[in-house]
Design a protein around this motif. Structure first.
Motif, PDB file in Angstrom:
ATOM      1  N   GLY A  62       0.823  -1.206   0.000  1.00 27.64           N
ATOM      2  CA  GLY A  62       0.000   0.000   0.000  1.00 27.64           C
ATOM      3  C   GLY A  62       0.855   1.252   0.000  1.00 27.64           C
ATOM      4  O   GLY A  62       1.779   1.389  -0.775  1.00 27.64           O
ATOM      5  N   MET A  63       0.577   2.141   0.914  1.00 28.38           N
ATOM      6  CA  MET A  63       1.274   3.425   0.965  1.00 28.38           C
ATOM      7  C   MET A  63       2.579   3.369   1.762  1.00 28.38           C
ATOM      8  O   MET A  63       3.257   4.375   1.897  1.00 28.38           O
ATOM      9  N   THR A  64       2.939   2.221   2.312  1.00 29.41           N
ATOM     10  CA  THR A  64       4.170   2.143   3.094  1.00 29.41           C
ATOM     11  C   THR A  64       5.376   2.071   2.168  1.00 29.41           C
ATOM     12  O   THR A  64       5.254   1.846   0.969  1.00 29.41           O
ATOM     13  N   THR A  65       6.544   2.232   2.749  1.00 25.89           N
ATOM     14  CA  THR A  65       7.785   2.151   1.974  1.00 25.89           C
ATOM     15  C   THR A  65       8.444   0.782   2.100  1.00 25.89           C
ATOM     16  O   THR A  65       9.555   0.595   1.619  1.00 25.89           O
ATOM     17  N   MET A  66       7.776  -0.171   2.730  1.00 17.38           N
ATOM     18  CA  MET A  66       8.348  -1.509   2.895  1.00 17.38           C
ATOM     19  C   MET A  66       8.485  -2.190   1.545  1.00 17.38           C
ATOM     20  O   MET A  66       7.584  -2.121   0.708  1.00 17.38           O
ATOM     21  N   PHE A  67       9.606  -2.864   1.342  1.00 14.79           N
ATOM     22  CA  PHE A  67       9.811  -3.625   0.113  1.00 14.79           C
ATOM     23  C   PHE A  67       8.900  -4.849   0.117  1.00 14.79           C
ATOM     24  O   PHE A  67       8.775  -5.544   1.120  1.00 14.79           O
ATOM     25  N   ARG A  68       8.270  -5.119  -1.003  1.00 20.21           N
ATOM     26  CA  ARG A  68       7.456  -6.319  -1.182  1.00 20.21           C
ATOM     27  C   ARG A  68       7.938  -7.029  -2.433  1.00 20.21           C
ATOM     28  O   ARG A  68       8.041  -6.410  -3.500  1.00 20.21           O
ATOM     29  N   PRO A  69       8.248  -8.315  -2.339  1.00 19.77           N
ATOM     30  CA  PRO A  69       8.739  -9.045  -3.516  1.00 19.77           C
ATOM     31  C   PRO A  69       7.661  -9.129  -4.590  1.00 19.77           C
ATOM     32  O   PRO A  69       6.483  -9.335  -4.276  1.00 19.77           O
ATOM     33  N   PRO A  70       8.053  -8.984  -5.856  1.00 18.99           N
ATOM     34  CA  PRO A  70       7.063  -9.029  -6.934  1.00 18.99           C
ATOM     35  C   PRO A  70       6.516 -10.428  -7.202  1.00 18.99           C
ATOM     36  O   PRO A  70       5.449 -10.564  -7.782  1.00 18.99           O
ATOM     37  N   VAL A  71       7.232 -11.456  -6.774  1.00 20.56           N
ATOM     38  CA  VAL A  71       6.775 -12.831  -6.985  1.00 20.56           C
ATOM     39  C   VAL A  71       6.719 -13.533  -5.631  1.00 20.56           C
ATOM     40  O   VAL A  71       7.712 -13.546  -4.895  1.00 20.56           O
ATOM     41  N   VAL A  72       5.563 -14.098  -5.307  1.00 19.13           N
ATOM     42  CA  VAL A  72       5.382 -14.874  -4.081  1.00 19.13           C
ATOM     43  C   VAL A  72       4.757 -16.202  -4.484  1.00 19.13           C
ATOM     44  O   VAL A  72       3.691 -16.232  -5.122  1.00 19.13           O
ATOM     45  N   LEU A  73       5.441 -17.286  -4.126  1.00 13.32           N
ATOM     46  CA  LEU A  73       5.010 -18.635  -4.509  1.00 13.32           C
ATOM     47  C   LEU A  73       4.835 -19.508  -3.279  1.00 13.32           C
ATOM     48  O   LEU A  73       5.504 -19.318  -2.274  1.00 13.32           O
ATOM     49  N   GLY A  74       3.959 -20.485  -3.393  1.00 12.23           N
ATOM     50  CA  GLY A  74       3.813 -21.509  -2.365  1.00 12.23           C
ATOM     51  C   GLY A  74       4.295 -22.830  -2.924  1.00 12.23           C
ATOM     52  O   GLY A  74       3.898 -23.211  -4.017  1.00 12.23           O
ATOM     53  N   TRP A  75       5.193 -23.500  -2.204  1.00 17.80           N
ATOM     54  CA  TRP A  75       5.698 -24.786  -2.690  1.00 17.80           C
ATOM     55  C   TRP A  75       4.923 -25.920  -2.059  1.00 17.80           C
ATOM     56  O   TRP A  75       4.323 -25.776  -1.008  1.00 17.80           O
ATOM     57  N   GLU A  76       4.953 -27.050  -2.729  1.00 16.86           N
ATOM     58  CA  GLU A  76       4.322 -28.242  -2.175  1.00 16.86           C
ATOM     59  C   GLU A  76       5.400 -29.185  -1.686  1.00 16.86           C
ATOM     60  O   GLU A  76       6.550 -29.117  -2.094  1.00 16.86           O
ATOM     61  N   GLU A  77       5.015 -30.048  -0.781  1.00 15.50           N
ATOM     62  CA  GLU A  77       5.894 -31.111  -0.333  1.00 15.50           C
ATOM     63  C   GLU A  77       5.095 -32.398  -0.312  1.00 15.50           C
ATOM     64  O   GLU A  77       3.860 -32.368  -0.326  1.00 15.50           O
ATOM     65  N   VAL A  78       5.782 -33.497  -0.282  1.00 14.54           N
ATOM     66  CA  VAL A  78       5.101 -34.788  -0.348  1.00 14.54           C
ATOM     67  C   VAL A  78       4.069 -34.929   0.762  1.00 14.54           C
ATOM     68  O   VAL A  78       2.966 -35.419   0.550  1.00 14.54           O
ATOM     69  N   ALA A  79       4.409 -34.478   1.961  1.00 12.15           N
ATOM     70  CA  ALA A  79       3.490 -34.616   3.097  1.00 12.15           C
ATOM     71  C   ALA A  79       2.188 -33.860   2.898  1.00 12.15           C
ATOM     72  O   ALA A  79       1.190 -34.158   3.543  1.00 12.15           O
ATOM     73  N   ASP A  80       2.175 -32.864   2.001  1.00 14.80           N
ATOM     74  CA  ASP A  80       0.952 -32.092   1.764  1.00 14.80           C
ATOM     75  C   ASP A  80      -0.146 -32.903   1.107  1.00 14.80           C
ATOM     76  O   ASP A  80      -1.277 -32.454   1.016  1.00 14.80           O
ATOM     77  N   ALA A  81       0.175 -34.081   0.625  1.00 20.50           N
ATOM     78  CA  ALA A  81      -0.833 -34.914  -0.035  1.00 20.50           C
ATOM     79  C   ALA A  81      -1.717 -35.640   0.969  1.00 20.50           C
ATOM     80  O   ALA A  81      -2.616 -36.354   0.582  1.00 20.50           O
ATOM     81  N   TRP A  82      -1.471 -35.464   2.252  1.00 27.88           N
ATOM     82  CA  TRP A  82      -2.318 -36.094   3.268  1.00 27.88           C
ATOM     83  C   TRP A  82      -2.803 -35.033   4.228  1.00 27.88           C
ATOM     84  O   TRP A  82      -1.984 -34.422   4.914  1.00 27.88           O
ATOM     85  N   PRO A  83      -4.109 -34.820   4.346  1.00 22.46           N
ATOM     86  CA  PRO A  83      -5.135 -35.353   3.455  1.00 22.46           C
ATOM     87  C   PRO A  83      -5.003 -34.718   2.073  1.00 22.46           C
ATOM     88  O   PRO A  83      -4.365 -33.674   1.941  1.00 22.46           O
TER      89      PRO A  83
END
Length: 144
Positions: free
Chosen positions: A53-74
């Motif tokens: 927003g209006m702050t001067t904090m740096f924000r990365p242009p790309v944000v991703l979520g990774w998966e891991e094998v354990a995420d398949a349960w459930p």
């Protein structure tokens, strides 16, 4: 564990790291992970990468979520905005070595915390992408 750390403290640690190195991309665990520490980092990472927003904090242009094998349960619901990145065999071996460096988290096969499981998921994602090995990510922000 990180799941009992005050969320604000974890957010500040991540914000400080982002501010210091100003990365082009940040990859965090999927917020749908079944691992309590990874889930705490995922939610804190989302807060640390929120629109500035209006702050001067740096924000990365790309944000991703990774998966891991354990995420398949459930089994996770299908989510739009995913993509795969191909891996070379040396990338896969480096990923396995990084996991093995966390000895308290490693289990013998057949466990989602084994080197075999990491390779198995990379092979499945590779087949889905038409390459030998791949990783899948969710896109939370892509402004690049």
């Amino acid at each position: 564990g990180l799941d009992v750390m005050p969320q604000r403290d974890l957010i500040e640690i991540i914000e400080d790291a982002i501010s210091w190195c100003q990365p082009e991309a940040v990859a965090i665990p999927s917020h749908e992970t079944a691992h309590q520490d990874h889930r705490a980092v995922a939610w804190a990472g989302m807060a640390a990468c929120r629109p500035a927003g209006m702050t001067t904090m740096f924000r990365p242009p790309v944000v991703l979520g990774w998966e891991e094998v354990a995420d398949a349960w459930p089994p996770l619901p299908s989510t739009p905005g995913g993509f795969s990145v191909s891996l070379k065999v040396q990338d896969l071996r480096a990923k396995q070595a990084a996991m093995l460096a966390h000895a308290s988290q490693v289990r013998e096969s057949p466990s989602e915390r084994s080197g075999d499981a990491i390779e198995g998921l990379a092979r499945v994602r590779g087949v889905q992408a038409g390459v030998d090995y791949a990783e899948a990510y969710q896109v939370y922000r892509w402004l690049a």
